[in-house]
Every structure is written in structure tokens, then in C-alpha cells.
Scaffold this active site. Sequence first.
Site, mmCIF file in Angstrom:
data_model
loop_
_atom_site.group_PDB
_atom_site.id
_atom_site.type_symbol
_atom_site.label_atom_id
_atom_site.label_comp_id
_atom_site.label_asym_id
_atom_site.label_seq_id
_atom_site.Cartn_x
_atom_site.Cartn_y
_atom_site.Cartn_z
ATOM 1 N N ILE A 274 5.294 10.376 6.035
ATOM 2 C CA ILE A 274 4.097 10.505 5.194
ATOM 3 C C ILE A 274 3.248 11.697 5.635
ATOM 4 C CG2 ILE A 274 1.955 9.342 4.464
ATOM 5 C CD1 ILE A 274 3.541 6.662 4.720
ATOM 6 N N ARG B 27 2.272 1.574 9.497
ATOM 7 C CA ARG B 27 1.740 0.606 8.554
ATOM 8 C C ARG B 27 1.887 -0.806 9.104
ATOM 9 N NH1 ARG B 27 0.733 2.791 3.645
ATOM 10 N NH2 ARG B 27 1.073 0.825 2.562
ATOM 11 N N HIS C 145 32.095 23.707 -8.880
ATOM 12 C CA HIS C 145 31.720 25.024 -8.356
ATOM 13 C C HIS C 145 30.949 25.790 -9.411
ATOM 14 C CE1 HIS C 145 31.916 28.760 -6.117
ATOM 15 N NE2 HIS C 145 32.251 29.355 -7.256
HETATM 16 C C1 LIG Z 1 2.533 8.061 0.889
HETATM 17 C C2 LIG Z 1 3.778 7.222 0.903
HETATM 18 C C3 LIG Z 1 4.961 7.768 0.445
HETATM 19 C C4 LIG Z 1 6.118 7.009 0.444
HETATM 20 N N1 LIG Z 1 7.265 7.587 -0.014
HETATM 21 C C5 LIG Z 1 8.411 6.876 -0.015
HETATM 22 C C6 LIG Z 1 9.597 7.440 -0.531
HETATM 23 O O1 LIG Z 1 9.624 8.583 -0.988
HETATM 24 N N2 LIG Z 1 10.714 6.679 -0.514
HETATM 25 C C7 LIG Z 1 10.724 5.404 -0.007
HETATM 26 O O2 LIG Z 1 11.778 4.764 -0.001
HETATM 27 N N3 LIG Z 1 9.602 4.838 0.473
HETATM 28 C C8 LIG Z 1 8.448 5.539 0.475
HETATM 29 N N4 LIG Z 1 7.303 4.957 0.926
HETATM 30 C C9 LIG Z 1 7.366 3.559 1.413
HETATM 31 C C10 LIG Z 1 7.336 2.583 0.243
HETATM 32 O O3 LIG Z 1 6.172 2.786 -0.520
HETATM 33 C C11 LIG Z 1 7.376 1.141 0.753
HETATM 34 O O4 LIG Z 1 8.473 0.988 1.618
HETATM 35 C C12 LIG Z 1 7.509 0.180 -0.424
HETATM 36 O O5 LIG Z 1 6.405 0.282 -1.287
HETATM 37 C C13 LIG Z 1 7.624 -1.260 0.077
HETATM 38 O O6 LIG Z 1 7.757 -2.105 -1.016
HETATM 39 P P1 LIG Z 1 7.248 -3.617 -0.974
HETATM 40 O O7 LIG Z 1 7.608 -4.182 -2.285
HETATM 41 O O8 LIG Z 1 7.761 -4.261 0.246
HETATM 42 O O9 LIG Z 1 5.678 -3.545 -0.780
HETATM 43 P P2 LIG Z 1 4.508 -2.821 -1.584
HETATM 44 O O10 LIG Z 1 5.008 -1.677 -2.378
HETATM 45 O O11 LIG Z 1 3.455 -2.551 -0.578
HETATM 46 O O12 LIG Z 1 4.009 -3.906 -2.619
HETATM 47 C C14 LIG Z 1 3.395 -5.075 -2.225
HETATM 48 C C15 LIG Z 1 2.522 -5.579 -3.340
HETATM 49 O O13 LIG Z 1 2.065 -6.877 -3.011
HETATM 50 C C16 LIG Z 1 0.680 -6.986 -3.307
HETATM 51 N N5 LIG Z 1 0.128 -8.069 -2.477
HETATM 52 C C17 LIG Z 1 -0.048 -8.107 -1.129
HETATM 53 N N6 LIG Z 1 -0.491 -9.327 -0.746
HETATM 54 C C18 LIG Z 1 -0.583 -10.063 -1.882
HETATM 55 C C19 LIG Z 1 -0.962 -11.399 -2.158
HETATM 56 N N7 LIG Z 1 -1.286 -12.250 -1.178
HETATM 57 N N8 LIG Z 1 -0.971 -11.824 -3.439
HETATM 58 C C20 LIG Z 1 -0.618 -10.995 -4.448
HETATM 59 N N9 LIG Z 1 -0.238 -9.726 -4.238
HETATM 60 C C21 LIG Z 1 -0.206 -9.273 -2.985
HETATM 61 C C22 LIG Z 1 0.143 -5.613 -2.993
HETATM 62 O O14 LIG Z 1 -1.100 -5.414 -3.634
HETATM 63 C C23 LIG Z 1 1.263 -4.746 -3.571
HETATM 64 O O15 LIG Z 1 1.073 -4.549 -4.947
HETATM 65 C C24 LIG Z 1 6.099 5.674 0.920
HETATM 66 C C25 LIG Z 1 4.914 5.110 1.359
HETATM 67 C C26 LIG Z 1 3.756 5.864 1.348
HETATM 68 C C27 LIG Z 1 2.494 5.223 1.807
#
Ligand SMILES: Cc1cc2nc3c(=O)[nH]c(=O)nc-3n(C[C@H](O)[C@H](O)[C@H](O)COP(=O)(O)OP(=O)(O)OC[C@H]3O[C@@H](n4cnc5c(N)ncnc54)[C@H](O)[C@@H]3O)c2cc1C
Length: 474
Positions: free
Chosen positions: A194, A281, A453
Site C-alpha cells: 500500500i 491492518r 509473437h
Molecule cells: C489501499 C489498498 C489497496 C489494496 N489493493 C489490493 C490489490 O490490488 N489486490 C488485492 O488482492 N488486495 C488489495 N488490497 C487488500 C484487499 O482490499 C483486502 O484483502 C480485501 O478487501 C479483503 O476482503 P474482505 O472481504 O476480507 O474484507 P473487506 O474488503 O475489508 O470487507 C469487509 C466488509 O465487512 C464490513 N463489516 C465489518 N464488520 C462488520 C459487521 N460487524 N457487520 C456488518 N459489516 C461489517 C466492512 O464494512 C466491509 O464492508 C488493498 C487494500 C488497500 C487498503
Amino acid sequence: MAQTFDVVVIGGGPGGYIAAIRAAQLGLKTACVDEWRGAEGKPALGGTCTNVGCIPSKALLQSSENFEQAGHGFAEHGVRVKGLELDLAQMLARKDKVVKSSNDGIAYLFRKNKIAFFHGRGSFVKSEAGGYEIAVEGVQSEILTAKNVIVATGSSPRSLPGAAFDEKLILSNTGALEIPEVPKRLGVVGAGVIGLEMGSVWRRLGSEVTILEALPAFLGAADEQIAKEAWKLFAKQGLKIELGVKITGVKAKKDVTVEYANAEGKAQNATFDRLIVSIGRVPNTQGLNAEAVGLALDERGFVAVDEDCRSNLPNVWAVGDVVRGPMLAHKAEEEGAAVAERIAGKKPHVDFNTVPWVIYTTPEIAWVGKTEQELKAEGLGYRSGTFPFSANARARALGDTQGLVKFLADAKTDTVLGVHIIGPFASELIAEGVVAMEFRASSEDIGMICHAHPSLSEAVKDAALAVDKRALNI
Ligand SMILES: Cc1cc2nc3c(=O)[nH]c(=O)nc-3n(C[C@H](O)[C@H](O)[C@H](O)COP(=O)(O)OP(=O)(O)OC[C@H]3O[C@@H](n4cnc5c(N)ncnc54)[C@H](O)[C@@H]3O)c2cc1C
């Protein structure tokens, strides 16, 4: 009265929304609860990835690269640009539009697959015969019951002690994606994916960027040869990266001063107009009321799960950033789809050894499998082959000849153990390495496949052939 579902997914990021879609496709009555608020407090499905992660960062990386190319790259192609101007407001607005279309796309898929969506915070209330009770607190409060629960609540940025994010001077990824004017001096704490991507965006747009990294080695998770090449190329671009620093204080008033000890232990300070903090994170488990049902967390606060994403509770699963393993959207998606299939009685398998890593800098960096230093540490016999993009005809035509492809193959069987790329479209090219590893291909197999190619993929073929010292184009 409580609404009853086969599956309730808590979290609508890539782990959660993919799990919900797959569960619904498999005929399970599915709900997804997500609390993300977009513009005007409206639901914005897609989690961190879609709203403040993968998607907006890639939109800004592309826009800023276009700006840099127009200013510094086009002239070599005989394209002269006069009066080049940055319209940052338009660039940020375009990024928001890209995000919104992704939010809308997920909402459409939810409707198409008849997934019930609840906007609000989901938390465990209690376990009951044959399932769990989940409360939703949002504009409307709801009680849901579910036979199966998938926790996909993701992660949040970690702040520096004593330097909370204000998203004005001290920025998390959220603030880093919406700085309203290009900061003259931008500090970044953390030279991970990041930090490097965000640092690159703002450097291309004109910031003087200094990245401070605590670890003594640059890109420690990458292959050392690739990390060295990246270090050289980033320095050439003007990214200033200091390794082995220890931050001792952050003072934010009109600007931000970071006090730190450098690698030699000497006290230093640096003042920036804005500071991005990207030091890792933390899993989102606080709002879940995990205690109510006895959901076990590990010592770092992640939901404790086995290889198959099973928690300590029957029919409670967890996927994505909230569990062990790399914090990557595609890893979350693979886990989400696999858990939905397990709930439906199927036997999917996620191979964590073939999860690709990508850093979308220029040049891009991507890899899959083992690094050379890992193979050495594990005492595994290997042979390596490398091929530079400078010897690839398509790269020369593109005017993008930095970097190389590297293959690592088992010394005895020639099975591909790792593929490492730094160069143009590494993010796309790495897929061939993933396929090779999934199908247990040998480097010779890849070398014997016909590649178009002129294409960058020929550099992949040539690196595979180089394992056997048979590269054709060098
Ligand atoms: C700047 C940045 C760039 C990135 N670029 C990449 C990339 O290019 N490629 C890549 O593979 N990864 C990338 N990542 C990492 C990627 O964003 C995460 O690995 C991914 O979003 C994880 O997915 P997730 O579904 O586990 O969680 P999240 O995407 O964090 O989603 C979780 C969701 O749950 C919701 N939530 C949390 N608690 C509750 C609750 N109790 N009730 C209801 N809702 C809730 C949150 O609000 C959120 O909407 C990047 C991250 C950042 C910060």
C-alpha cells in the site's frame, strides 16, 4: 419475527460477497449484512477492496501513470504534449465513478441471485438449536436466524501509537485516496504494497515522497533479486526510501513532523505536508459480539480457523482479511467461494501456495510460489532461469524494457516452484505462473508452449527455457 436463512454472511467485501453469490448459486437461501456507508450514507457493497482499496488505488495508479507518461514518456514516441495540466478534481471524480460502478455491479449480482441484503452492523446474539441468531443494527433493526454463518468482516488500517488518523494530515488508505491537492512533501510510513502504490501515485503527480520503513530489508517477502531490481528502479524514479527506521514521535499541527531513529540509531526528523501511515491492518472483530457465542479468536485477534476456514463453532466459518494468511482480495474470494461450496456439501480446495502477489507500481511486481531465499532456507535443490524485458521485442516496442522474469524449478523434477516478475504487465503475466504451478508443470512444459509473437508473454517462455539454458531470444 426473525427472518430465517440457510446462510448469513457478515461483511460484503470480496470474501463476503463472493461467498454470498456462490451460496445463492448453489440454491442456499442467503443473506448478506454489510455496514459500509458510501456517499450520503448509502450502502456501498464491496468492502475495503472496492471502496478504499484495490479498485480506487488501481484507478489512481492508472490516471497518475497516464499523467506521467504524457509528461515524460510520450515525447520518446514522437508525441509532443503542450500545456499539460493536472485536473486532480477530475482524476478523483473518475476514481469515485469507477468505485460506484463496482458497488452497483455487486448490488446487481445480489439482486440477480436473490440474496437478501441488510445494511447495518451484524453481530451474534446467541446460538440456538440448529443455528445462530444475528442482530442487524442499521437504519432498521432486524433479527436474522441462520443455519450457517460466514464471518467476512475484513480489516482496518493500523495507526501509529499516539498518531490517530485524522484523514487530513495523518492519512490511512482512505485519506490517501482523496487528497484534494498534491502535497509538496509527502511522508509515507511503511514500504509495503500500500505504501509503495500510494507513494507512486502522488510522486507521479508531483509530490516529493519519502517512505520510512521499519524493516532492515526492502520488500522482504519478494524474491531478493526482484527486490534489489525494484529498489534500484524506484530510487531512479525519485522515491526516497529509508529502511531500518524506528519512529519515535509524530507531531501534527499545520504540517506533520516525524521523529525517528535511522538505521544507525541516529535521531532524525522530517516534516511533511501530509503523512500516509500504511503499517499493516488489524482484523475487524470488535463489533461481532463473538463472546456471545464463544467464537474463538487467535492471539492477534483474527478469527481462529483451520485450513478450510472452519471456526471453533459448528457451521460458523470465517474468510478473508479477518483470518490468517495474506490480506489479498483474491485470497478472500477463493476462501469465500470454497466455504459456500463446503456448506453445500461439495469438496473444494484452496491452494495457498499458488496465491499470486502483485504490487501495481511501475514497473509492476508479481510473484507466485517460493522465492530463491526460501528454497535455500528449506534446503530444496533448484535451478533458476531469468530473462530481461530489454531482450523482449514487445517490451521494446512498448518502450517499457525495465525488469525481468525469473523461474525457479525443482533441480530433479523440473517442476515449477516459483515465478517472479518485475516489469510491464507483471500483474497479468503472473497468471501463467499460477497455471503452471496449479498443473504441476515443469519449466520445460512452459518453454514448449507456443506464445504469441511479439508479446510480453514470450519473456515468460524465455525465462522458463533459461532454466535449461535454452532461451531462444538471447
Ligand atoms: C489501499 C489498498 C489497496 C489494496 N489493493 C489490493 C490489490 O490490488 N489486490 C488485492 O488482492 N488486495 C488489495 N488490497 C487488500 C484487499 O482490499 C483486502 O484483502 C480485501 O478487501 C479483503 O476482503 P474482505 O472481504 O476480507 O474484507 P473487506 O474488503 O475489508 O470487507 C469487509 C466488509 O465487512 C464490513 N463489516 C465489518 N464488520 C462488520 C459487521 N460487524 N457487520 C456488518 N459489516 C461489517 C466492512 O464494512 C466491509 O464492508 C488493498 C487494500 C488497500 C487498503
